[in-house]
Design a protein around this motif. Sequence first.
Motif: not given
Length: 280
Positions: A206-216
């Motif tokens: 969730e933090r990664g998505r909020e930061l702007g990453f497309y995926g993980k």
Amino acid sequence: MDPKKNKCHGRAWIITPALRADRFEAAQTSGAGVALVDLEDSVAPQDKQAARVAAQQFFDRPSAPCTLGVRMNSPATLEGARDLVALCAYACKPDLVLVPKTESPRDVELVAGVLDTDGYTPDIWALIETPRAFDRLPSILAAPRLGGVVFGSADYAAAVGCGLGWESLLYARSALVNSATAVGIPAIDAPVYDLNDVDALRRDAERGRELGFYGKGAVHPRHAAVINDVFTPSEGEIARARAIVAAGRASGRGITSVGGQMVGTPFFAAAEALIRDVDG
């Protein structure tokens, strides 16, 4: 992502060791958008050649439900050079090549120069995982054949001497997303290495998505479903985006409101980007 119109293969990326053929099918059917076979860190030096031979069967699945790729060894090493020679001889070749320890656009250009033919141009992604790579991001991301970037948190933290917690790596993550977005390519966040703490994975995603990453990245097949759930826009988000787009058209892209919130040009742009991604 629009300026270069790069392919976005999927929200969840999973990697499996080349010498664990018993895990190949589970990785490819995990729900991940990208499944990678690994020739690098998960393979001991004395087993590299055996891994190259074993990895061929990973790609012998024309009906695989995801993009099939390989994480090679750094092209600046002898093992990386041997990987490229082996990949050229594969009957079924990877759709995507992840280049570890990328520190220069030459790394990407070298891989493309060896592998590209009239009938085969794999998507080439850079694994950004060293302090030197972060210092050189604008140069690396200018490489014409670069399709996207992946954050390598473990190697970066080891080099810097910092922890793997979110706060410790916030600068690196932010820098990577900002630089990737500036040139219109997607960025994939590093995995969570705890195999069993699904709640921690969800918080990190969730933090990664909020930061702007497309995926993980995922380190276990069961991680893929969580990553897909977090990074795939919900029906509510899609509906709101469509409402914002419609409001922008109705207002001539002037300031207006949707659901009690003021919206304007940046909100229209964000909503339009989400809709483009959803609608393909």
